[in-house]
Design a protein around this motif. Structure first.
Motif, PDB file in Angstrom:
ATOM      1  N   MET A   1       4.139   6.076  -8.861  1.00  0.00           N
ATOM      2  CA  MET A   1       3.196   5.515  -8.767  1.00  0.00           C
ATOM      3  C   MET A   1       3.612   5.394  -6.917  1.00  0.00           C
ATOM      4  SD  MET A   1       3.330   2.035  -9.919  1.00  0.00           S
ATOM      5  CE  MET A   1       3.394   0.429  -9.309  1.00  0.00           C
ATOM      6  N   GLU A   2       2.374   5.452  -7.129  1.00  0.00           N
ATOM      7  CA  GLU A   2       2.039   4.913  -4.727  1.00  0.00           C
ATOM      8  C   GLU A   2       2.107   3.525  -4.638  1.00  0.00           C
ATOM      9  OE1 GLU A   2      -0.236   6.352  -0.970  1.00  0.00           O
ATOM     10  OE2 GLU A   2      -0.779   7.215  -2.890  1.00  0.00           O
ATOM     11  N   LEU A   3       3.014   2.915  -4.239  1.00  0.00           N
ATOM     12  CA  LEU A   3       3.050   1.604  -3.165  1.00  0.00           C
ATOM     13  C   LEU A   3       1.378   1.835  -2.744  1.00  0.00           C
ATOM     14  CD1 LEU A   3       6.660   1.517  -2.692  1.00  0.00           C
ATOM     15  CD2 LEU A   3       5.620   0.909  -4.854  1.00  0.00           C
ATOM     16  N   SER A   4       0.812   0.106  -2.705  1.00  0.00           N
ATOM     17  CA  SER A   4       0.136  -0.813  -2.281  1.00  0.00           C
ATOM     18  C   SER A   4       0.394  -0.762  -0.815  1.00  0.00           C
ATOM     19  CB  SER A   4      -0.299  -2.332  -2.534  1.00  0.00           C
ATOM     20  OG  SER A   4       0.663  -2.947  -2.392  1.00  0.00           O
ATOM     21  N   LEU A   5      -0.006  -0.159   0.068  1.00  0.00           N
ATOM     22  CA  LEU A   5      -0.599  -0.940   1.208  1.00  0.00           C
ATOM     23  C   LEU A   5       0.469  -2.045   2.040  1.00  0.00           C
ATOM     24  CD1 LEU A   5      -1.128   0.751   4.426  1.00  0.00           C
ATOM     25  CD2 LEU A   5      -2.758   0.378   4.433  1.00  0.00           C
ATOM     26  N   GLU A   6      -0.296  -2.981   1.146  1.00  0.00           N
ATOM     27  CA  GLU A   6       0.617  -4.355   1.829  1.00  0.00           C
ATOM     28  C   GLU A   6       1.726  -4.021   1.342  1.00  0.00           C
ATOM     29  OE1 GLU A   6      -0.100  -9.243   0.374  1.00  0.00           O
ATOM     30  OE2 GLU A   6      -1.079  -8.067  -0.135  1.00  0.00           O
ATOM     31  N   LEU A   7       2.824  -3.747   0.379  1.00  0.00           N
ATOM     32  CA  LEU A   7       3.631  -3.998   0.358  1.00  0.00           C
ATOM     33  C   LEU A   7       4.380  -3.405   1.267  1.00  0.00           C
ATOM     34  CD1 LEU A   7       6.175  -4.413  -1.815  1.00  0.00           C
ATOM     35  CD2 LEU A   7       5.421  -2.814  -3.785  1.00  0.00           C
ATOM     36  N   THR A   9       3.642  -1.732   4.080  1.00  0.00           N
ATOM     37  CA  THR A   9       3.926  -3.323   5.395  1.00  0.00           C
ATOM     38  C   THR A   9       5.139  -4.448   5.241  1.00  0.00           C
ATOM     39  OG1 THR A   9       1.129  -2.946   6.229  1.00  0.00           O
ATOM     40  CG2 THR A   9       2.244  -4.230   7.161  1.00  0.00           C
ATOM     41  N   GLU A  10       4.962  -4.993   4.200  1.00  0.00           N
ATOM     42  CA  GLU A  10       6.232  -6.324   4.181  1.00  0.00           C
ATOM     43  C   GLU A  10       7.272  -4.901   3.858  1.00  0.00           C
ATOM     44  OE1 GLU A  10       6.513  -8.889   4.099  1.00  0.00           O
ATOM     45  OE2 GLU A  10       3.879  -9.100   4.571  1.00  0.00           O
ATOM     46  N   ALA A  11       7.808  -4.307   3.677  1.00  0.00           N
ATOM     47  CA  ALA A  11       8.937  -2.888   3.822  1.00  0.00           C
ATOM     48  C   ALA A  11       9.336  -2.792   4.613  1.00  0.00           C
ATOM     49  CB  ALA A  11       8.363  -2.049   2.413  1.00  0.00           C
ATOM     50  N   ALA A  12       8.018  -2.250   5.984  1.00  0.00           N
ATOM     51  CA  ALA A  12       8.280  -2.004   7.315  1.00  0.00           C
ATOM     52  C   ALA A  12       8.602  -3.053   8.149  1.00  0.00           C
ATOM     53  CB  ALA A  12       7.382  -0.810   7.903  1.00  0.00           C
ATOM     54  N   ILE A  13       7.807  -4.410   8.259  1.00  0.00           N
ATOM     55  CA  ILE A  13       7.986  -5.322   8.918  1.00  0.00           C
ATOM     56  C   ILE A  13       9.612  -5.871   8.783  1.00  0.00           C
ATOM     57  CG2 ILE A  13       8.286  -8.288   8.734  1.00  0.00           C
ATOM     58  CD1 ILE A  13       5.209  -7.125   8.229  1.00  0.00           C
ATOM     59  N   VAL A  14      10.958  -5.823   7.174  1.00  0.00           N
ATOM     60  CA  VAL A  14      12.024  -5.880   6.412  1.00  0.00           C
ATOM     61  C   VAL A  14      13.006  -4.964   7.521  1.00  0.00           C
ATOM     62  CG1 VAL A  14      13.310  -5.960   4.665  1.00  0.00           C
ATOM     63  CG2 VAL A  14      11.433  -7.107   4.848  1.00  0.00           C
ATOM     64  N   VAL A  50       1.429   0.787  10.444  1.00  0.00           N
ATOM     65  CA  VAL A  50       1.285   1.382  12.229  1.00  0.00           C
ATOM     66  C   VAL A  50       2.056   0.287  12.823  1.00  0.00           C
ATOM     67  CG1 VAL A  50       0.812   2.462  14.535  1.00  0.00           C
ATOM     68  CG2 VAL A  50      -0.482   2.865  11.650  1.00  0.00           C
ATOM     69  N   GLU A  51       1.241  -0.977  13.841  1.00  0.00           N
ATOM     70  CA  GLU A  51       2.158  -1.760  14.194  1.00  0.00           C
ATOM     71  C   GLU A  51       3.874  -1.927  13.639  1.00  0.00           C
ATOM     72  OE1 GLU A  51      -1.273  -4.069  16.813  1.00  0.00           O
ATOM     73  OE2 GLU A  51      -0.438  -5.134  15.156  1.00  0.00           O
ATOM     74  N   ALA A  52       3.825  -2.252  12.156  1.00  0.00           N
ATOM     75  CA  ALA A  52       4.887  -2.510  12.030  1.00  0.00           C
ATOM     76  C   ALA A  52       6.011  -1.314  12.091  1.00  0.00           C
ATOM     77  CB  ALA A  52       4.993  -3.261  10.567  1.00  0.00           C
ATOM     78  N   CYS A  53       5.348  -0.120  11.812  1.00  0.00           N
ATOM     79  CA  CYS A  53       6.708   0.720  11.893  1.00  0.00           C
ATOM     80  C   CYS A  53       7.112   0.948  13.154  1.00  0.00           C
ATOM     81  CB  CYS A  53       5.721   2.203  11.245  1.00  0.00           C
ATOM     82  SG  CYS A  53       5.550   2.325   9.677  1.00  0.00           S
ATOM     83  N   LEU A  54       5.750   0.635  14.528  1.00  0.00           N
ATOM     84  CA  LEU A  54       6.223   1.021  15.517  1.00  0.00           C
ATOM     85  C   LEU A  54       7.519  -0.342  16.466  1.00  0.00           C
ATOM     86  CD1 LEU A  54       2.727   1.723  17.519  1.00  0.00           C
ATOM     87  CD2 LEU A  54       4.646   3.281  17.558  1.00  0.00           C
ATOM     88  N   ARG A  55       6.833  -0.959  15.351  1.00  0.00           N
ATOM     89  CA  ARG A  55       8.224  -2.210  16.410  1.00  0.00           C
ATOM     90  C   ARG A  55       9.510  -1.810  15.628  1.00  0.00           C
ATOM     91  NH1 ARG A  55       3.538  -5.933  14.805  1.00  0.00           N
ATOM     92  NH2 ARG A  55       4.142  -6.333  12.802  1.00  0.00           N
ATOM     93  N   CYS A  56      10.234  -1.621  14.776  1.00  0.00           N
ATOM     94  CA  CYS A  56      11.084  -0.807  13.513  1.00  0.00           C
ATOM     95  C   CYS A  56      11.189  -0.243  14.945  1.00  0.00           C
ATOM     96  CB  CYS A  56      10.897  -0.532  12.265  1.00  0.00           C
ATOM     97  SG  CYS A  56      12.544  -0.455  11.568  1.00  0.00           S
TER      98      CYS A  56
END
Length: 569
Positions: A1-7, A9-14, A50-56
């Motif tokens: 199943m596809e994960l929610s966008l919120e989750l 985003t949190e993964a990218a932040i981690v 997108v910003e979370a991905c870019l910061r990483c």
């Protein structure tokens, strides 16, 4: 199943947090393929994600050895990054940082430029956000370094009616931080060296140069001193007027001398403010022996700039054995300093060639080092190698010349004469010309290597080369024609004699002068065997050609022709 966008985003932040950890953390993230995953995430329409991905991504590309080529594997990545750059302060900061750290080669520079990165970056120079302006400056520096095409495209670009160089000058003012002034000065330096701005342009002469000199002063940190000195040396490297202005500006030589005394940050931070009177060369030598690589490189670049001055070569350089640490750096230093160290050595050898110092330099193995450079893949190193040998052969004694010839050997000589770089070919011919000077030396060398040298001469004269290269080759023949026995090598070679007659009536007057000079030496009355040589050349129609050339308009050619004709009995 596809994960929610919120989750997601949190993964990218981690992941971004993990990327700020240890080197091992970063390596594990890179090995796991995180960059490709994060790059794919940038196509999402949700700005927060997108910003979370870019910061990483920004953090990963700031690490020591990121896989830069991943950014260029998919041709859609660069234009997409440029397209979303203006979305927010975060996207501006992250994408400029990513580009600055992913622009490593001329291919990278050209890809970014062709996708419109210059126009996208220009507005960011006027940003009120410091953390956007700084990576933008670093990005412009990475884009324009040693790339003339990109430098000219950058210098001609405008934003709100101001050309980019003008926008950069506004960041040089003293109300800006030292970091920003230094970064802007570096950009302008690269534009100047890329041929996009004249060295005499007020932007360079009155703005960039003083800024770099200011960065070298003792009230700055060691890091600013080193960066300022390196950039200053690069800016003035090829321009005598900039060198002159730098030398008299704000006691820059004494300032550079003082900072080169220090070998670490602690020393620079605890130094006293009293005036130093030690000799500049002592400080440079100390800097070259420093354990700090940056100080060592800055010292040798300072030495390189000074070595361009004949006055310095004949005074302070003669009083200090600067060649010793230079040779050590060439033998034990890293590859990235080999270019500037070998270039500096070339300048020293020209002045040392007739001096007693040359014998000490010879014992250090300099000929072997230079010959090895002539076989390198990098054109700059090949050029420096043959240039150094050419300078060493200038006014050298016969023993030194023989050592050079033996070390180079005929095979390497022909490889250099076939080099695709015309500058290397010219210096190789210059080496031959210096070796074949002084009548006793000419005859001695030709008695051993005469056949190979004549083959080399014919090889060049029959090749598709420029007039300058042909002229240099004819000058070698003129030198040979000055020898007592060496003349026979020319007179016994029908191909060479025919070439001389061809160049006597060439459309290029310099080639005519060179060919006629050779003929004049061959027919000179006071030399033994002159009558027989004159007779043979008369049979080839040389005397008639000289008579035709009496109508020459060029005064130098006319004098050469008249002198040669007077020798015929």
């Amino acid at each position: 199943m596809e994960l929610s966008l919120e989750l997601r985003t949190e993964a990218a932040i981690v992941l971004g947090s993990l990327a700020k950890g240890t080197d091992e953390n970063i390596r594990q993230l890179l090995d796991a393929g995180s960059i490709n995953v994060l790059l794919k995430g940038l196509s999402n329409s949700n700005l927060k994600f997108v910003e979370a991905c870019l910061r990483c991504l920004r953090t990963l590309f700031l690490s020591c050895d990121p896989p830069v080529d991943l950014v260029y594997q998919d041709a859609t990545v660069v234009p997409h990054l440029i397209n979303i750059m203006s979305k927010s302060v975060c996207t501006q900061e992250c994408i400029t940082t990513i580009f600055a750290n992913c622009c490593k080669t001329s291919e990278h520079q050209n890809i970014l430029c062709s996708n419109g990165v210059v126009a996208a970056l220009a507005p960011l120079l006027t940003s009120t956000v410091y953390k956007v302006q700084m990576p933008t400056l670093k990005c412009f520096a990475a884009l324009t370094y040693q790339n003339e095409e990109v430098a000219k495209s950058t210098a001609s670009a405008t934003y709100n009616g101001d050309a980019i160089p003008i926008l950069l000058v506004k960041l040089l003012t003293r109300d800006k931080t030292s970091e920003m002034q230094m970064a802007a000065a570096r950009c302008l330096t690269y534009l100047c060296r890329g041929g996009a701005i004249s060295p005499q342009n007020p932007v360079i002469m009155l703005k960039t140069l003083p800024t770099l000199i200011r960065m070298c002063k003792k009230d700055r940190t060691l890091e600013e001193n080193v960066e300022g000195a390196e950039t200053l040396a690069y800016l003035i490297e090829d321009d005598a007027e900039l060198q002159k202005v730098a030398a008299i500006s704000d006691h820059i030589i004494r300032t550079l001398a003082e900072y080169l005394r220090y070998t670490d940050v602690q020393q620079i931070n605890t130094r006293t403010m009293q005036r130093k009177t030690e000799n500049l060369m002592d400080h440079i030598l100390n800097g070259m022996n420093s354990d700090d690589t940056k100080v060592k490189v800055a010292a040798v670049r300072c030495l390189h700039s000074l070595s361009r001055s004949v006055q310095q070569l004949r005074t302070t350089f003669q009083d200090h054995a600067v060649w010793k640490p230079l040779m050590t750096m060439m033998q034990q230093g890293t590859e990235d300093v080999l270019g500037v160290t070998s270039s500096t050595l070339c300048n020293l050898l020209l002045e040392f060639s007739p001096s007693k110092e040359l014998h000490a330099i010879l014992e250090s193995g300099v000929i072997s080092i230079l010959v090895n450079l002539t076989g390198r893949h990098e054109a700059e190193l090949r050029l420096n190698g043959i240039w150094g040998l050419m300078n060493m052969a200038f006014q050298a004694d016969q023993k030194v010349k023989s050592q050079i010839i033996d070390a180079v050997g005929p095979e390497q000589l022909f490889r250099l004469l076939s080099d695709p770089d015309p500058n290397i070919l010219m210096k190789t011919l210059g080496l031959m010309r210096n070796l074949l000077s002084n009548k006793p030396h000419i005859d001695n060398i030709m008695s051993i290597y005469g056949n190979q040298i004549m083959q080399a001469v014919v090889f060049i004269l029959e090749g598709n080369h420029s007039a300058e290269i042909k002229e240099q080759t004819l000058c070698i023949l003129t030198n040979l024609a000055d020898g007592d026995e060496a003349k026979d090598y020319i007179m016994g070679n029908e191909d060479v004699l025919k070439k001389l007659t061809t160049y006597m009536v060439h459309t290029n007057v310099k080639l005519q002068i060179a060919a006629t000079s050779c003929i004049s030496n061959l027919v000179w009355n006071e030399e033994e065997g002159a009558y027989n040589r004159q007779a043979k050349l008369r049979e080839l129609g040389v005397q008639k050609l000289l008579q035709q050339l009496l109508s020459a308009n060029d005064p130098t050619l006319f004098d050469k022709v008249k002198s040669a004709l007077q020798q015929f009995t």
